[in-house]
Design a protein around this motif. Sequence first.
Motif, PDB file in Angstrom:
ATOM      1  N   ARG A  52     -26.531   9.116 -17.769  1.00  0.00           N
ATOM      2  CA  ARG A  52     -27.210   8.952 -16.244  1.00  0.00           C
ATOM      3  C   ARG A  52     -26.351   9.571 -15.194  1.00  0.00           C
ATOM      4  NH1 ARG A  52     -31.722   4.024 -16.879  1.00  0.00           N
ATOM      5  NH2 ARG A  52     -32.265   4.813 -18.907  1.00  0.00           N
ATOM      6  N   ARG A  56     -27.505  12.297 -12.361  1.00  0.00           N
ATOM      7  CA  ARG A  56     -27.362  12.009 -11.000  1.00  0.00           C
ATOM      8  C   ARG A  56     -26.635  13.289 -10.259  1.00  0.00           C
ATOM      9  NH1 ARG A  56     -26.895   6.672 -12.463  1.00  0.00           N
ATOM     10  NH2 ARG A  56     -24.678   6.843 -12.152  1.00  0.00           N
ATOM     11  N   GLN A  59     -28.686  16.435 -10.322  1.00  0.00           N
ATOM     12  CA  GLN A  59     -29.998  16.318  -9.492  1.00  0.00           C
ATOM     13  C   GLN A  59     -29.193  16.607  -8.075  1.00  0.00           C
ATOM     14  OE1 GLN A  59     -33.275  14.627  -9.640  1.00  0.00           O
ATOM     15  NE2 GLN A  59     -33.035  15.934  -7.893  1.00  0.00           N
ATOM     16  N   ARG A  60     -28.138  16.152  -7.647  1.00  0.00           N
ATOM     17  CA  ARG A  60     -27.651  16.156  -6.247  1.00  0.00           C
ATOM     18  C   ARG A  60     -27.218  17.912  -6.212  1.00  0.00           C
ATOM     19  NH1 ARG A  60     -25.072  11.293  -7.292  1.00  0.00           N
ATOM     20  NH2 ARG A  60     -23.217  12.035  -8.447  1.00  0.00           N
ATOM     21  N   ARG A  89     -36.220   8.002 -13.157  1.00  0.00           N
ATOM     22  CA  ARG A  89     -34.775   8.105 -12.442  1.00  0.00           C
ATOM     23  C   ARG A  89     -34.482   9.488 -11.644  1.00  0.00           C
ATOM     24  NH1 ARG A  89     -31.707   3.357 -13.710  1.00  0.00           N
ATOM     25  NH2 ARG A  89     -32.882   2.227 -15.453  1.00  0.00           N
ATOM     26  N   THR A  90     -35.231  10.550 -11.873  1.00  0.00           N
ATOM     27  CA  THR A  90     -34.837  11.691 -11.395  1.00  0.00           C
ATOM     28  C   THR A  90     -36.075  12.735 -11.105  1.00  0.00           C
ATOM     29  OG1 THR A  90     -33.605  13.729 -11.771  1.00  0.00           O
ATOM     30  CG2 THR A  90     -34.605  12.634 -13.732  1.00  0.00           C
TER      31      THR A  90
END
Length: 149
Positions: A52, A56, A59-60, A89-90
Motif C-alpha cells: 500500500r 501511495r 500515486q505521488r 485508497r487511490t
Amino acid sequence: MSDTIAVPALGDALPDIPLTDGSGGTTRMIDAIGEHGAVVFFMRASTCPVCRAHVRELQRMSDAGLLRGARAVIVTPGGGEEAASVARRTTLRVFASGEHHRDVGLGRFLTLQHSGTFVVDGSGRVLAQRTSALPTASFSRREILRALG
C-alpha cells in the motif's frame, strides 16, 4: 500455484492476463497498459501495508507528472472485492488478477506471494522489472524513473 519463478525478461512481453476491476468488469493486461505504456505494480496482497505504501508512492509520482504519459496500473491477487478495497485508497487504475500473478512469475514460493513492478511500453514489452518475495524490495522509484527516461 506455481513453485517456480519465471519473470519476463527485459524485452519480453508481459503476459496478457485477464484482470477484474472493483465493479466486476473484466479487461486484459494489454488494454490496461494503454498505448503510452505503463508502470504495473503487482501487490503481494490487497492488505499488505508495504504494498500500500508503494501504491501511495506511485500515486505521488503520477500526480507529479513523473510517469511521462505512462499509466500507473495496480494489480492485486484475488477478485473484484480486493481490487475495490485498494481502489478506495487511490485514483490509479486498480485490478485483481485472480490467480494470474503466477503467470508473470509472481507465484507463491515457500508460501510467500511475490510482488513486483514492471515498466512496459505500449506493446507490453518489459523495459524494467523488479520482483521479490519481500515487498520492500519489489519497487524502486529510481528504476521506474530511469526506465521512463
